[in-house]
Design an enzyme around this catalytic site. Structure first.
Site, PDB file in Angstrom:
ATOM      1  N   HIS A  49       0.796  -1.316   0.024  1.00 46.35           N
ATOM      2  CA  HIS A  49       0.169  -0.026  -0.115  1.00 46.35           C
ATOM      3  C   HIS A  49       0.977   1.061  -0.034  1.00 46.35           C
TER       4      HIS A  49
ATOM      5  N   ASP B 171       6.989  20.992 -26.824  1.00 46.68           N
ATOM      6  CA  ASP B 171       6.681  19.685 -26.165  1.00 46.68           C
ATOM      7  C   ASP B 171       7.774  19.845 -24.920  1.00 46.68           C
TER       8      ASP B 171
ATOM      9  N   TRP C  46       7.339  -0.029   3.964  1.00 44.14           N
ATOM     10  CA  TRP C  46       7.728   0.782   2.750  1.00 44.14           C
ATOM     11  C   TRP C  46       9.172   1.091   2.697  1.00 44.14           C
TER      12      TRP C  46
ATOM     13  N   SER D 106      11.964   7.623 -12.714  1.00 43.89           N
ATOM     14  CA  SER D 106      11.532   8.932 -12.109  1.00 43.89           C
ATOM     15  C   SER D 106      12.965   9.901 -12.501  1.00 43.89           C
TER      16      SER D 106
ATOM     17  N   HIS E 134      13.320  11.657   3.105  1.00 43.04           N
ATOM     18  CA  HIS E 134      12.832  13.057   3.579  1.00 43.04           C
ATOM     19  C   HIS E 134      12.479  13.881   2.288  1.00 43.04           C
TER      20      HIS E 134
ATOM     21  N   GLU F 198      12.356  12.968  -0.398  1.00 43.40           N
ATOM     22  CA  GLU F 198      10.808  12.344  -1.372  1.00 43.40           C
ATOM     23  C   GLU F 198       9.654  12.860  -0.574  1.00 43.40           C
TER      24      GLU F 198
ATOM     25  N   TYR G 192       8.863  15.764   0.544  1.00 46.02           N
ATOM     26  CA  TYR G 192       8.618  17.062  -0.161  1.00 46.02           C
ATOM     27  C   TYR G 192       8.715  17.008  -1.722  1.00 46.02           C
TER      28      TYR G 192
ATOM     29  N   SER H 161      -1.240  27.168  -5.585  1.00 44.57           N
ATOM     30  CA  SER H 161      -0.673  28.382  -5.925  1.00 44.57           C
ATOM     31  C   SER H 161      -1.196  29.066  -7.506  1.00 44.57           C
TER      32      SER H 161
ATOM     33  N   HIS I 228      15.112  12.947  11.335  1.00 42.84           N
ATOM     34  CA  HIS I 228      13.821  13.130  12.493  1.00 42.84           C
ATOM     35  C   HIS I 228      13.150  11.738  12.147  1.00 42.84           C
ATOM     36  N   HIS I 229      13.418  10.962  11.414  1.00 43.74           N
ATOM     37  CA  HIS I 229      12.470   9.660  11.269  1.00 43.74           C
ATOM     38  C   HIS I 229      13.411   8.735  12.191  1.00 43.74           C
TER      39      HIS I 229
ATOM     40  N   ARG J 121       1.859   1.460  14.999  1.00 42.11           N
ATOM     41  CA  ARG J 121       1.519   1.237  13.609  1.00 42.11           C
ATOM     42  C   ARG J 121       2.073  -0.040  13.184  1.00 42.11           C
TER      43      ARG J 121
HETATM   44  C1  HEA Z   1       0.018   9.122  -1.031  1.00 44.06           C
HETATM   45  C2  HEA Z   1       0.255   7.977  -0.028  1.00 44.06           C
HETATM   46  C3  HEA Z   1      -1.085   7.494   0.338  1.00 44.06           C
HETATM   47  C4  HEA Z   1      -2.426   7.604   0.252  1.00 44.06           C
HETATM   48  C5  HEA Z   1      -3.154   8.155  -0.644  1.00 44.06           C
HETATM   49  C6  HEA Z   1      -2.972   6.672   1.364  1.00 44.06           C
HETATM   50  C7  HEA Z   1      -4.433   6.188   1.466  1.00 44.06           C
HETATM   51  C8  HEA Z   1      -4.874   5.631   2.434  1.00 44.06           C
HETATM   52  N1  HEA Z   1      -4.234   5.000   3.346  1.00 44.06           N
HETATM   53 FE1  HEA Z   1      -2.396   4.982   3.644  1.00 44.06          FE
HETATM   54  N2  HEA Z   1      -0.080   4.784   3.935  1.00 44.06           N
HETATM   55  C9  HEA Z   1       0.763   5.311   2.966  1.00 44.06           C
HETATM   56  C10 HEA Z   1       0.750   6.256   2.252  1.00 44.06           C
HETATM   57  C11 HEA Z   1      -0.836   6.613   1.571  1.00 44.06           C
HETATM   58  N3  HEA Z   1      -1.898   6.028   2.185  1.00 44.06           N
HETATM   59  C12 HEA Z   1       2.252   4.871   3.638  1.00 44.06           C
HETATM   60  C13 HEA Z   1       3.420   5.513   2.990  1.00 44.06           C
HETATM   61  C14 HEA Z   1       1.793   4.158   4.759  1.00 44.06           C
HETATM   62  C15 HEA Z   1       2.911   3.618   5.552  1.00 44.06           C
HETATM   63  C16 HEA Z   1       2.992   2.127   5.148  1.00 44.06           C
HETATM   64  C17 HEA Z   1       4.219   1.547   6.004  1.00 44.06           C
HETATM   65  O1  HEA Z   1       3.935   1.351   7.141  1.00 44.06           O
HETATM   66  O2  HEA Z   1       5.069   0.903   5.277  1.00 44.06           O
HETATM   67  C18 HEA Z   1       0.573   4.118   4.866  1.00 44.06           C
HETATM   68  C19 HEA Z   1      -0.118   3.100   5.996  1.00 44.06           C
HETATM   69  C20 HEA Z   1      -1.393   3.276   6.157  1.00 44.06           C
HETATM   70  C21 HEA Z   1      -2.040   2.444   7.233  1.00 44.06           C
HETATM   71  C22 HEA Z   1      -1.230   1.977   8.253  1.00 44.06           C
HETATM   72  C23 HEA Z   1      -0.968   0.713   8.275  1.00 44.06           C
HETATM   73  C24 HEA Z   1      -0.273  -0.093   9.481  1.00 44.06           C
HETATM   74  O3  HEA Z   1       0.414   0.678   9.981  1.00 44.06           O
HETATM   75  O4  HEA Z   1      -0.258  -1.304   9.329  1.00 44.06           O
HETATM   76  C25 HEA Z   1      -3.375   2.557   7.179  1.00 44.06           C
HETATM   77  C26 HEA Z   1      -4.359   2.273   8.220  1.00 44.06           C
HETATM   78  O5  HEA Z   1      -5.421   2.333   8.228  1.00 44.06           O
HETATM   79  C27 HEA Z   1      -3.504   3.393   5.972  1.00 44.06           C
HETATM   80  C28 HEA Z   1      -4.878   3.680   5.296  1.00 44.06           C
HETATM   81  C29 HEA Z   1      -5.155   4.448   4.292  1.00 44.06           C
HETATM   82  C30 HEA Z   1      -6.462   4.457   3.641  1.00 44.06           C
HETATM   83  C31 HEA Z   1      -7.830   4.027   4.238  1.00 44.06           C
HETATM   84  C32 HEA Z   1      -6.322   5.343   2.617  1.00 44.06           C
HETATM   85  C33 HEA Z   1      -7.329   5.944   1.626  1.00 44.06           C
HETATM   86  O6  HEA Z   1      -7.098   7.124   1.579  1.00 44.06           O
HETATM   87  C34 HEA Z   1      -7.357   5.244   0.385  1.00 44.06           C
HETATM   88  C35 HEA Z   1      -8.821   5.745  -0.386  1.00 44.06           C
HETATM   89  C36 HEA Z   1      -8.635   4.833  -1.766  1.00 44.06           C
HETATM   90  C37 HEA Z   1      -9.530   3.773  -1.950  1.00 44.06           C
HETATM   91  C38 HEA Z   1     -10.288   3.005  -1.097  1.00 44.06           C
HETATM   92  C39 HEA Z   1      -9.307   3.321  -3.525  1.00 44.06           C
HETATM   93  C40 HEA Z   1     -10.547   3.758  -4.365  1.00 44.06           C
HETATM   94  C41 HEA Z   1     -11.962   3.197  -4.056  1.00 44.06           C
HETATM   95  C42 HEA Z   1     -12.431   1.818  -4.228  1.00 44.06           C
HETATM   96  C43 HEA Z   1     -11.359   0.985  -4.820  1.00 44.06           C
HETATM   97  C44 HEA Z   1     -13.521   1.687  -4.258  1.00 44.06           C
HETATM   98  C45 HEA Z   1     -14.019   0.292  -3.453  1.00 44.06           C
HETATM   99  C46 HEA Z   1     -13.701   0.574  -2.091  1.00 44.06           C
HETATM  100  C47 HEA Z   1     -14.183   0.288  -1.095  1.00 44.06           C
HETATM  101  C48 HEA Z   1     -14.291  -1.389  -0.938  1.00 44.06           C
HETATM  102  C49 HEA Z   1     -15.061   0.908  -0.083  1.00 44.06           C
HETATM  103  N4  HEA Z   1      -2.541   3.627   5.230  1.00 44.06           N
HETATM  104  C1  HEA Z   2       3.834  15.101   1.587  1.00 45.88           C
HETATM  105  C2  HEA Z   2       4.458  14.461   2.577  1.00 45.88           C
HETATM  106  C3  HEA Z   2       4.950  15.141   3.843  1.00 45.88           C
HETATM  107  C4  HEA Z   2       5.118  16.390   4.195  1.00 45.88           C
HETATM  108  C5  HEA Z   2       5.068  17.693   3.420  1.00 45.88           C
HETATM  109  C6  HEA Z   2       5.714  16.418   5.578  1.00 45.88           C
HETATM  110  C7  HEA Z   2       5.862  17.566   6.581  1.00 45.88           C
HETATM  111  C8  HEA Z   2       6.411  17.478   7.660  1.00 45.88           C
HETATM  112  N1  HEA Z   2       6.817  16.457   8.445  1.00 45.88           N
HETATM  113 FE1  HEA Z   2       6.480  14.585   7.832  1.00 45.88          FE
HETATM  114  N2  HEA Z   2       5.990  12.553   7.068  1.00 45.88           N
HETATM  115  C9  HEA Z   2       5.793  11.968   6.152  1.00 45.88           C
HETATM  116  C10 HEA Z   2       5.475  12.887   4.987  1.00 45.88           C
HETATM  117  C11 HEA Z   2       5.286  14.254   4.894  1.00 45.88           C
HETATM  118  N3  HEA Z   2       5.668  15.125   6.234  1.00 45.88           N
HETATM  119  C12 HEA Z   2       5.712  10.926   6.031  1.00 45.88           C
HETATM  120  C13 HEA Z   2       5.201   9.697   4.863  1.00 45.88           C
HETATM  121  C14 HEA Z   2       6.306  10.108   7.207  1.00 45.88           C
HETATM  122  C15 HEA Z   2       6.191   8.900   7.762  1.00 45.88           C
HETATM  123  C16 HEA Z   2       7.310   7.877   6.840  1.00 45.88           C
HETATM  124  C17 HEA Z   2       7.211   6.555   7.531  1.00 45.88           C
HETATM  125  O1  HEA Z   2       7.820   6.408   8.383  1.00 45.88           O
HETATM  126  O2  HEA Z   2       6.500   5.611   7.002  1.00 45.88           O
HETATM  127  C18 HEA Z   2       6.537  11.466   8.057  1.00 45.88           C
HETATM  128  C19 HEA Z   2       7.057  11.509   9.380  1.00 45.88           C
HETATM  129  C20 HEA Z   2       7.525  12.488   9.909  1.00 45.88           C
HETATM  130  C21 HEA Z   2       8.368  12.483  11.042  1.00 45.88           C
HETATM  131  C22 HEA Z   2       8.839  11.127  11.880  1.00 45.88           C
HETATM  132  C23 HEA Z   2       7.804  10.783  12.796  1.00 45.88           C
HETATM  133  C24 HEA Z   2       8.140   9.579  13.408  1.00 45.88           C
HETATM  134  O3  HEA Z   2       8.351   8.459  12.678  1.00 45.88           O
HETATM  135  O4  HEA Z   2       8.542   9.496  14.521  1.00 45.88           O
HETATM  136  C25 HEA Z   2       8.401  13.659  11.411  1.00 45.88           C
HETATM  137  C26 HEA Z   2       9.548  14.368  12.652  1.00 45.88           C
HETATM  138  O5  HEA Z   2       9.867  15.206  12.793  1.00 45.88           O
HETATM  139  C27 HEA Z   2       7.929  14.700  10.634  1.00 45.88           C
HETATM  140  C28 HEA Z   2       7.933  15.983  10.546  1.00 45.88           C
HETATM  141  C29 HEA Z   2       7.547  16.869   9.492  1.00 45.88           C
HETATM  142  C30 HEA Z   2       7.599  18.256   9.448  1.00 45.88           C
HETATM  143  C31 HEA Z   2       8.090  19.088  10.525  1.00 45.88           C
HETATM  144  C32 HEA Z   2       6.948  18.515   8.350  1.00 45.88           C
HETATM  145  C33 HEA Z   2       6.853  20.139   8.038  1.00 45.88           C
HETATM  146  O6  HEA Z   2       7.380  20.242   6.555  1.00 45.88           O
HETATM  147  C34 HEA Z   2       5.508  20.495   8.099  1.00 45.88           C
HETATM  148  C35 HEA Z   2       5.472  22.213   8.013  1.00 45.88           C
HETATM  149  C36 HEA Z   2       4.218  22.927   7.949  1.00 45.88           C
HETATM  150  C37 HEA Z   2       3.503  23.716   8.899  1.00 45.88           C
HETATM  151  C38 HEA Z   2       4.066  23.672  10.206  1.00 45.88           C
HETATM  152  C39 HEA Z   2       2.322  23.998   8.764  1.00 45.88           C
HETATM  153  C40 HEA Z   2       2.112  25.307   8.200  1.00 45.88           C
HETATM  154  C41 HEA Z   2       2.945  26.539   8.896  1.00 45.88           C
HETATM  155  C42 HEA Z   2       2.428  27.590   9.547  1.00 45.88           C
HETATM  156  C43 HEA Z   2       0.922  27.681   9.449  1.00 45.88           C
HETATM  157  C44 HEA Z   2       3.312  28.487  10.153  1.00 45.88           C
HETATM  158  C45 HEA Z   2       3.550  28.704  11.408  1.00 45.88           C
HETATM  159  C46 HEA Z   2       3.680  27.382  12.021  1.00 45.88           C
HETATM  160  C47 HEA Z   2       4.522  27.256  13.500  1.00 45.88           C
HETATM  161  C48 HEA Z   2       5.530  28.261  13.776  1.00 45.88           C
HETATM  162  C49 HEA Z   2       4.220  26.109  14.271  1.00 45.88           C
HETATM  163  N4  HEA Z   2       7.230  13.762   9.472  1.00 45.88           N
HETATM  164 CU   LIG Z   3      10.759  13.495   7.088  1.00 46.23          CU
END
Ligand code: HEA
Ligand code: HEA
Ligand SMILES: [Cu+2]
Ligand code: CUA
Lengths: 527, 292, 381
Positions: A78, A107, A143, A172, A255, A257, A259, A270, A304-305, A452
């Site tokens: 997933h 293009d 993942w 990519s 990380h 990634e 962004y 925007s 930070h991860h 999780r």
């Molecule tokens: C862009 C990235 C992305 C997106 C879009 C989503 C979308 C969703 N994610 Fe996911 N998710 C991740 C990225 C993302 N996730 C990542 C990186 C992890 C970590 C993996 C890891 O731990 O290694 C994670 C892990 C993760 C977990 C934790 C699993 C675990 O720790 O064991 C869960 C649990 O609820 C979850 C749920 C969902 C759900 C319900 C959606 C929903 O938004 C999905 C909605 C879409 C659909 C459902 C499909 C379209 C509809 C149909 C096919 C119609 C028929 C459907 C029905 C039967 C109702 N995700």
């Molecule tokens: C699109 C993807 C995306 C984005 C944009 C971000 C944005 C950020 N993420 Fe996230 N992050 C993930 C995707 C993303 N992350 C994923 C997939 C994981 C889990 C991976 C895994 O383990 O499977 C993760 C996990 C993750 C962790 C690790 C958690 C853990 O495993 O223990 C941390 C820890 O620092 C973190 C921090 C942040 C921070 C500080 C930002 C910042 O960029 C956010 C900045 C934005 C704001 C703060 C809001 C707007 C700001 C304001 C309104 C200004 C004023 C605000 C203040 C002064 C407070 N992220």
């Molecule tokens: Cu990060």
């Protein structure tokens, strides 16, 4: 080849090759863009179905539908599919469609390579999906494939996983090179750097990030491969390595990634907010600088991860401070969007609704990110559903919502027809409500202590998980409305004007809708 | 051809990309299965599919490049397109640099951090005291914490000769380039050939060094972190030299056919750029893997 | 709970959970925990939370006001301002200040957590698939701690108990009011030892030792879980810590020391004895259920491709010593651990006998402690 020279004359007319060959052999950025987008949608549904399996199993405590081992495969695949198969290709598809039109280019710069980057993807995911059917199953190490779970202790499918990630990465990188070169070299005369639409800017920076980090991921999977099959010990202390080394390499990629998955979204928002506020984007220059700052900072925060891995405390502090800093440029973006809306004349068509939801919900995700950055608190949040809530807010209500917004925004330009506004609004409201039912309670579940990546949980979490699952099913079903809208719009409807939206500005709105197969045979004039 | 303005040449349909994608599929799927088969000592289709993949890839590259060369010779490419290709090449090389960075990063981490920690440095006193009390951290890592022993590869000797060879090859390639730009075809051919020869000798010596390492020093890919980084870094470098040499070989043939003009010779430049990059990687390797 | 009841109840529970009675419902916030550090972490968490809420209120507030007031439907003309360096600097500087304010308490707490010196008790914690091993460095006390929830409850064949999945056979016991230092490591993959009440979450990395410490104020039972994905049964690797008063703790240590010593003595006697098939089988089954089912499954069929079937295994049927050897020394480089270091001779003999005769393997022979001992001493052949 003379055939090409003669065919080349066809360019003057709006002549589409027909049949399956059009898609297999194409060099047209719009065709390739469409293929990317459709591929991403298919992958979103596939990855979503796996999420549904996860949610179904977590509906109740106890194991009812799948084995723990299969559950882990679902979680892993997933995550992989959503990240590499849905969000990234969707953004690449948008880049393909829009960037040449936005900068007045004929293009993409390297059209044949463009097609190659696309066609690698379906094969890469085919390999990944086939591996699920091997004895022992597909990848089940998350993942993030931490060693040594992914090396010594993984199943046979690991080799397939590694090579499939390799070719995804090649795809990519080629896509990113194409984007960078197009933007650098193909801008129409007069399209100076600081006149480029923000979507182009954000993609430019994203492409740079991709080129910098995808090869590092390739290095990481290569080391996993050699550790598992060729006796190296990069991640094995007995041989002088360190399992934490894997995490450093992975997150150096990982990380940036994340962004990569949000910067193009910033570009989309925007573009949409000024259009529907009928007011120019506030602080264009600072938006560009903020994007660049985020990109640069993204190379300094990876650990930070890894706060719980036992790094020395000074390293932990360094990464904590850098991570917190990212809130500043991101804040600038949020503030600029709000300032753009201020004293505008807003209307609320579907793209605008998704963009507004993006701003609120992404910011909530950003706030939880900031909380995660505070190391002592992260010790409590780490690897719980609080993190799952965080990243789904930034990824689903962030990246995915922005992609949906972009689809509604540019759909009339792509198809030549207006989408069904009422269905679109229905899609929006269903999604908005269900997505919050799905992900908001995860914060509470995480704070209460649910880890999780577990297929079964203690009884106290039962009610919340049932509620979350219901939200998940509803959100999944809501996306069927989206498909309906897309199909309907592709088949016909009210013809769209060239400008489509009253407040829309930019080159892409000056060509007719649908955009001709070849835009800008001659470079347009930039005012 | 429409010649009214300098037009950006967008190639019409091309079958090569999809052929290339099929090749990638065969390579990835084949390599995956091949590795599994080898590890389980069973025979399967993996190896064959991998070979087929490479065959298709070569077929694709030949076809694709023939198209490009024909188009280029037919004068379809503008200066702007030349820039596109060049920039594409530069970014490709940046990505290659980052690939090597992953391994150099691992090397630095292993030497400066992991090894010292296993020896009790920083916050790992107990790691040493409880888990690896007999471990003596020193680089090259000739005895791993788990007790694998090996010998180190001395820097002065073959590696130094190899360094000199590669540096000279960069210089000769530069002279070939100068020859091309000054329209001195004789100089071009001579120095290009020389570069190729130097590259080939480098590869042979490297092969000899590997044999020496395995046979005499007991330095193997699986000899712990030192052997891991040694072989993966020099190995990937060697692959890149091989690739660079193949590119230069093709360019040599094109030169013999009379291709390239002093103004337009993107392929030559790309090949040269790649060769110089491979050279720089070697210099880093020589310093970080062999000397210190 | 049945599906439908779940459905019906989940909605109201979510909305009224805060007011719902505390004994059955889930806490909605991070625990304050049982130590000074955990209180600090909680405070930190609440501080950032409220700061974020405040910023959110301002930003979303302005946004909603503008959405209401500045809509085209109200007939307004859009303004055209789109730049102001002053504002940009302002909203760069203010967040920086806020962040600096957050960074101070975060840093002090982190430094306090990092200082593991001057501990009174040191416990080495070793994770392995899927159990924890505790070793008191100052005493001759060490033991494994396994999930105690019966597999039938997981499979929904039995009603789930109160501490479903959060109960172990032998909890970790520590004294209150003392500084306890934990040394974390692992035998196979990465695990992570988390007890929320202590605000400790530290990875157990194979080949390295990480340190953490706690000082618990109140006696009590504290539960946690493994929080790093460690393979199939990552979700079934709980932690239970019992904090006792100093006297109770010392008494317990005494008792454990004697228990372990007497077990060791009994081992020696055992070498001369023969256990009956029935006894071996019944002990063996118990051991198998606790230590082996996770991989080889209750049916002995394993999971094809990752965990081999024991049922009909060539090795078991044809190579008795090989079978004993696998149990004693494991298969290095695979998930099959060296159980010689984990189980007693008696337990090993029992589980080997069991796997030789269960699942239709029916070899009919018994394996005695002495046989296992011989293999252990390298005299198997
Ligand atoms: C862009 C990235 C992305 C997106 C879009 C989503 C979308 C969703 N994610 Fe996911 N998710 C991740 C990225 C993302 N996730 C990542 C990186 C992890 C970590 C993996 C890891 O731990 O290694 C994670 C892990 C993760 C977990 C934790 C699993 C675990 O720790 O064991 C869960 C649990 O609820 C979850 C749920 C969902 C759900 C319900 C959606 C929903 O938004 C999905 C909605 C879409 C659909 C459902 C499909 C379209 C509809 C149909 C096919 C119609 C028929 C459907 C029905 C039967 C109702 N995700
Ligand atoms: C699109 C993807 C995306 C984005 C944009 C971000 C944005 C950020 N993420 Fe996230 N992050 C993930 C995707 C993303 N992350 C994923 C997939 C994981 C889990 C991976 C895994 O383990 O499977 C993760 C996990 C993750 C962790 C690790 C958690 C853990 O495993 O223990 C941390 C820890 O620092 C973190 C921090 C942040 C921070 C500080 C930002 C910042 O960029 C956010 C900045 C934005 C704001 C703060 C809001 C707007 C700001 C304001 C309104 C200004 C004023 C605000 C203040 C002064 C407070 N992220
Ligand atoms: Cu990060
Ligand atoms: Cu041990 Cu998860």
């Amino acid at each position: 080849m003379s055939a090409i020279t003669t065919e080349h004359d066809d360019h003057a007319h709006d002549h589409k090759p027909s049949g399956i060959k059009r898609w297999l052999f194409t060099t047209n950025h719009k065709d390739i863009g469409s293929m990317y987008l459709i591929f991403a949608l298919v992958m979103f549904f596939l990855g979503g179905s796996m999420a549904m399996v996860i949610r179904l199993e977590l509906f109740q405590p106890g194991m009812q539908f799948v084995e723990p081992h299969f559950f882990n495969q679902m979680t892993t695949v997933h995550g992989l599919i959503m990240v590499f198969g849905a969000v990234m290709p969707a953004f690449t598809g948008l880049a393909n469609w829009m960037i040449p039109m936005m900068i007045g280019a004929p293009d993409m710069a390297l059209p044949r390579m463009n097609n190659w980057s696309f066609w690698i993807l379906p094969f890469a995911f085919l390999i990944l999906l086939l591996s699920l059917f091997m004895p022992g199953g597909g990848p089940s190490f998350g993942w993030t494939f931490y060693a040594p779970l992914s090396t010594t202790y993984s199943g046979d499918s690991t080799a397939l996983f590694v090579f499939s990630v390799h070719i995804m990465g090649i795809s990519s990188i080629m896509g990113a090179i194409n984007v960078i070169v197009t933007i650098w070299n193909l801008r129409a005369p007069g399209m100076t750097w600081m006149k480029m639409p923000l979507f182009v800017w954000t993609w430019f920076i994203t492409a740079f990030l991709l080129i910098m980090v995808m090869p590092v991921l390739a290095g990481a999977v290569t080391m996993v491969l050699t550790d598992k099959y060729f006796g190296t010990s990069f991640f094995d202390a007995a041989g002088g390595g360190d399992p934490v080394l894997f995490q450093h390499i992975f997150w150096f990629f990982g990380h940036p990634e994340v962004y990569i998955m949000i910067l193009p979204a910033f570009g989309i928002i925007s573009a949409i907010i000024p259009t529907f506020a009928r007011k120019p984007l506030f602080g264009y220059a600072s938006m560009v600088y903020a994007t660049a700052s985020i990109a640069i900072l993204s190379f300094l925060v990876w650990a930070h991860h890894m706060f719980t891995t036992g790094m020395p405390v000074f390293a932990t502090l360094f990464f904590m401070y850098c991570t917190m800093l990212i809130a500043v440029p991101t804040g600038v973006k949020v503030f600029n969007w709000v300032a753009t809306m201020w004293r505008g004349a807003m209307t609320f068509e579907v793209p605008m609704m998704f963009a507004l939801a993006f701003i609120v919900l992404f910011t909530i995700g950003g706030f939880s990110g900031l909380m995660l950055a505070i190391t002592p608190a992260d010790f409590q949040y780490h690897d719980t559903y609080f993190v799952v809530a965080h990243f789904h807010y930034v990824l689903v209500t962030g990246a995915v919502f922005s992609i949906i917004a972009a689809a509604y925004y540019w759909l009339p330009k792509w198809t030549g027809y207006m989408y069904d506004e009422r269905l679109g609004q229905l899609h929006f409201w269903c999604s908005l409500i269900s997505v919050n039912m799905l992900f908001f309670p995860m914060h509470f579940v995480g704070l209460a202590g649910m880890p999780r990546r577990i297929p079964d949980y203690a009884l106290q979490f039962a009610d919340f998980n049932a509620f979350i699952s219901i939200g998940g099913f509803l959100f999944g079903l809501s996306q069927l409305i989206f498909v309906w809208v897309l199909v309907k719009c592709a088949r016909g409807g009210v013809p769209a004007t060239a400008q489509v939206w009253e407040g829309a500005e930019g080159l892409e709105w000056e060509v007719p809708s649908p955009a001709p197969y070849h835009t800008f045979e001659t470079p347009p004039v930039i005012k | 051809m429409n010649k009214t303005y300098e037009k950006y040449y967008v190639p019409a349909q091309s079958p090569w990309p999809i052929v290339g994608a099929v090749a990638m599929f065969c390579i990835a799927f084949g390599a995956g299965h091949y590795v599994i088969d080898v590890s389980k000592q069973q025979s399967g289709f993996g190896g064959w599919l991998l070979l087929a993949g490479f065959a298709i890839l070569i077929f694709m590259l030949v076809g694709w490049f023939r198209n490009v060369i024909d188009e280029s010779m037919a004068g379809l490419y503008s200066a702007q397109m030349d820039r596109s290709f060049r920039q594409g090449m530069i970014w490709f090389i940046v990505s290659e640099v980052m690939f090597f960075m992953a391994f150099f990063g691992a090397l630095f981490y292993g030497r400066v951090i992991a090894m010292e920690w296993l020896g009790g440095a920083s916050n790992n006193a107990m790691t040493f005291a409880i888990l690896w009390p007999d471990f003596q951290p020193s680089w090259p890592l000739l005895k791993t914490p788990g007790g694998i022993e090996t010998q180190s590869m001395p820097a002065w000797g073959l590696p130094t000769i190899n360094t000199v060879l590669l540096v000279i090859s960069s210089v000769t390639l530069h002279f070939a380039h100068v020859g091309l730009e000054k329209e001195k075809r004789g100089q071009l051919k001579l120095f290009l050939l020389l570069t190729l020869l130097l590259g080939a000798v480098f590869l042979c010596l490297q092969g000899y060094e590997y044999i020496h390492a395995y046979r005499d020093l007991g330095l193997r890919l699986d000899s712990g972190f030192y052997g891991n980084t040694f072989f993966l870094l020099t190995g990937f470098h060697g692959l890149h030299v091989t690739l660079g040499a193949i590119i230069l070989l093709f360019i040599f043939f094109r030169v013999l056919k009379g291709h390239f003009t002093p103004e337009k010779h993107f392929a030559f430049k790309a090949g040269a750029l790649y060769w110089h990059f491979v050279d720089v990687v070697w210099l880093c390797l020589f310093v970080f893997v062999y000397i210190i | 709970m049945t599906n439908t009841r779940c459905l019906v109840w989940s909605l109201p529970t979510l909305f009224f959970a805060a007011s719902a009675n505390a004994s059955t419902s889930m806490p909605l916030n991070m625990t304050k925990g049982a130590t000074e550090i955990s209180q600090q972490v909680y405070q930190l968490h609440m501080t950032i939370f409220w700061i974020c809420c405040a910023i959110g209120a301002v930003v979303f507030g302005i946004m909603f006001v503008s959405m209401i007031l500045h809509r085209k439907a109200r007939g307004g003309q859009p303004a055209s301002f789109h730049e102001s360096t002053k504002v940009e600097i302002l909203w760069t500087a203010i967040p920086v200040v806020i962040l600096v304010v957050m960074a101070f308490p975060a840093t002090t707490t982190l430094l306090a957590m990092d200082d593991t010196s001057a501990a009174d008790v040191t416990v080495q914690i070793t994770g392995s698939q899927w159990k924890w091993h505790y070793k008191y460095l100052e005493h001759d006390v060490e033991y494994f701690s396994l999930l105690a929830t019966p597999r039938e409850q997981v499979a929904n064949k039995l009603a789930k108990g109160e501490n479903y999945l959060l109960e172990v056979d032998r909890p970790l016991v520590i004294p209150v009011g003392k500084k306890i230092r934990f040394l974390m490591t692992s035998d196979d993959v990465i695990h992570s030892w988390w007890v929320p009440a202590f605000a400790i979450k530290k990875d157990a990395n194979p080949g390295f030792i990480n340190e953490a410490w706690t000082r618990v104020d109140e006696p009590g039972t504290y539960r946690g879980q493994c929080t790093e994905l460690c393979g199939k049964d990552h979700g079934f690797m709980p932690i239970v810590v019992i904090a006792k008063s100093e006297e109770d703790y010392l008494a317990w240590i005494q008792q454990e020391e004697t228990r372990i010593a007497s077990e060791k003595a009994a081992e020696q006697e055992l070498l001369a004895m023969n256990m009956s098939m029935a006894e071996l089988m019944s002990t063996g089954e118990k051991i198998y259920q606790g230590w082996c089912v996770a991989c080889h499954q209750a049916t002995g069929m394993g999971l094809p491709g990752i965990f081999p079937a024991l049922k009909g295994s060539e090795l078991i049927l044809n190579d008795r010593n090989g079978h004993i050897d696998v149990l004693v020394n494991g298969r290095p480089g695979t998930a099959m651990q060296a159980f010689g270091k984990q189980l007693s001779l008696k337990e090993l003999a029992a589980v080997i006998t069991y796997t030789r005769n269960a699942f239709d393997n029916n070899t009919g022979d018994t394996v005695q402690a002495a046989d296992v001992f011989a293999v252990q001493q390298g005299k198997g052949e």
